[in-house]
Design a protein around this motif. Structure first.
Motif, short mmCIF file in Angstrom:
data_model
loop_
_atom_site.label_atom_id
_atom_site.label_comp_id
_atom_site.label_asym_id
_atom_site.label_seq_id
_atom_site.Cartn_x
_atom_site.Cartn_y
_atom_site.Cartn_z
N ARG A 57 0.78 -1.17 -0.01
CA ARG A 57 -0.09 0.15 -0.28
C ARG A 57 1.07 1.31 -0.43
NH1 ARG A 57 -5.06 0.44 3.95
NH2 ARG A 57 -5.83 -1.44 2.78
N LYS A 89 1.57 -7.42 4.81
CA LYS A 89 1.02 -7.01 3.81
C LYS A 89 2.29 -6.04 3.99
CE LYS A 89 -2.77 -5.32 2.24
NZ LYS A 89 -3.91 -5.83 1.21
N ASP A 140 -15.19 9.21 -1.94
CA ASP A 140 -13.67 8.88 -2.29
C ASP A 140 -13.33 9.61 -1.52
OD1 ASP A 140 -14.06 10.67 -4.45
OD2 ASP A 140 -13.14 9.42 -5.55
N ALA A 149 -13.18 -3.42 1.30
CA ALA A 149 -12.23 -2.92 1.88
C ALA A 149 -11.84 -4.08 2.83
CB ALA A 149 -12.37 -2.07 2.20
N GLY A 192 -8.99 -11.09 -5.22
CA GLY A 192 -8.59 -11.30 -5.73
C GLY A 192 -7.12 -11.30 -5.55
#
Ligand code: NAD
Length: 425
Positions: free
Chosen positions: A78, A110, A250, A325, A354
């Motif tokens: 991220r 992650k 958003d 999410a 995903g």
């Protein structure tokens, strides 16, 4: 800043609380509970990058590897100002559960870089990405830890990572390493359909939910937070099922139209407007703080963590939350929703499309194959159906909510691996 700090701490608290609830319910072995409560490795790298104006900036990158009982670590990278060690830990732990629930041969990892990518040019982002990959060195690798896209990272960034990693190997062996990352562009070893897989998976779980609840998605109003990869694909697939999107939020704003916002037209608009929904002419501006209280039947959070919480859960009108999410609902928010009878399709199930297709990409690269879109979607769809059934069966058996059931399924598989193999030495 204080609110931001509080938010970050609670994402790790959320995943821990969810784990403890499931571990209690399933009576998890106390030693395995101890092992799974900790992350295996936490890597923090500080690295310099030359900016376009000749100056040098120092960046901080993270990679957390939670558990590898089932296979190599797997999980996204991220790029966001909120990225830090606690965030990466929480997200890595969620990946362990997600991979296990989906029946994949992976553990959870992650990471990312703490930065706002909008502040950098494309060539700066390329250098930042390549230098981060170099700094991670052999802490990633196709049989060890395999990153993928997450918030603000995309196929282009994955291609730079693959190229940087492969360039440090002998030219004769280069091609053996393309699957060091998944989510690559199709021309660079990526998988047809990986782009839409998470959004497709979200809608596939909603289809399963509708069957389970003896209802239909047709004509149902829905709202979406986040119109990036997950949000826009989920919106398009749900619209194709007959759903009506009435609001989108958003990072640029919140838009509303009670008669419906066309998901495809909105996507075309965002592509012309730096990825943002603000100013979309066929909808009106809406107060962002009231977003989750908008009248609808389906709510799809597809942006950041801790969005549905103690301060807004009571206002929610939706009958079902499909967690696109990771970690969008806090335990406090969840307790309120449970009292209201709202179903939550938990992230580790809902957005697992995903990582399932990342696994397909990894297999494609390992075996030197080229998979076709139809095969990808068909295989993904079957896997999502199997996972959904496992979760609802477990929920009925343990008389618990879908999240706890998903955790019980995921943890059980890891528990078996530890019981069979024992703990070295
Ligand atoms: P993305 O970068 O493509 O999109 C992120 C979206 O979130 C953007 O529309 C952005 O405007 C919005 N956003 C950012 N800050 C916001 C804020 N404060 N309020 C409202 N909206 C905000 O990212 P993505 O890949 O779509 O990921 C979204 C979520 O889905 C993340 O939680 C990610 O971990 C999760 N997820 C992604 C994948 C995947 O395959 N990409 C898989 C599983 C889970």
């Amino acid at each position: 800043m204080a609110t931001e700090e509080k938010k970050k701490a609670s994402m790790l608290e959320s995943v821990k609380a969810q784990f403890e609830a499931a571990a209690d319910k399933m009576n998890l072995d106390k030693n395995i509970r101890k092992i799974l409560s900790n992350t295996n490795n936490e890597i923090v790298v500080h690295f310099p990058v030359k900016m376009d104006d000749g100056s040098v900036e120092i960046f901080t990158g993270y990679r957390v590897q939670h558990n590898s009982a089932l296979g190599p670590y797997k999980g996204g990278l991220r790029y966001h100002p909120t990225v830090d060690l606690d965030d990466a830990k929480a997200l890595a732990i969620w990946m362990t559960w997600k991979c296990s629930l989906a029946g994949l041969p992976y553990g959870g990892g992650k990471g990312g870089i703490q930065l706002d990518p909008k502040k950098y040019s494309a060539s700066e982002l390329e250098r930042i990405t390549r230098r981060f990959t170099y700094a991670l060195g052999d802490n990633i690798g196709p049989d060890y830890d395999i990153p993928a896209p997450d918030v603000n990272t995309n196929p282009q960034i994955m291609a730079w990572i693959a190229d940087t990693y492969m360039s440090q190997k002998s030219p004769k062996e280069r091609s053996k390493f393309a699957h060091v990352v998944t989510g690559k562009p199709v021309g660079s070893g990526g998988l047809e359909g990986r782009d839409r897989a998470t959004g497709f998976g979200v809608v596939s779980t909603l289809r399963n939910w509708a069957k389970w609840r003896n209802t239909s998605l047709k004509g149902k109003k829905f709202i979406v937070q986040g119109y990036g990869n997950v949000g826009q694909w989920a919106a398009r697939f749900l619209q194709e099922e007959g759903g009506i999107m009435v609001a989108v939020q958003d990072h640029t704003g919140t838009i509303y139209n009670e008669n419906g916002i066309d998901a495809f037209e909105l996507l075309a608009y965002t592509q012309m407007n730096n990825g943002g929904v603000a100013g979309y002419p066929k909808a009106s501006e809406f107060d962002g703080s009231e977003f989750f209280g908008i009248d609808c039947e389906i709510c799809i959070p597809a942006a950041l963590g801790n969005q549905i919480n103690g301060s807004n859960a009571e206002s929610i009108k939706a009958k079902v939350i499909a967690e696109g999410a990771n970690g969008p609902t806090t335990p406090e928010g969840e307790a309120i929703l449970a009292k209201k009878g709202v179903d939550i399709i938990p992230d580790i199930l809902c957005n697992s499309g995903g990582v399932i297709t990342s696994y397909f990409e990894w297999l494609q690269n390992r075996n030197g194959e080229i998979w076709q879109m139809e095969d990808v979607i068909e295989k993904l769809s079957k896997k999502m159906d199997v996972s959904f059934k496992k979760v609802t069966d477990t929920a009925e058996r343990y008389n618990c909510d879908l999240r706890t059931a998903a955790y019980i399924q995921a943890i059980s598989r890891i528990e078996v691996a530890y019981k069979e193999r024992g703990v070295f030495p």
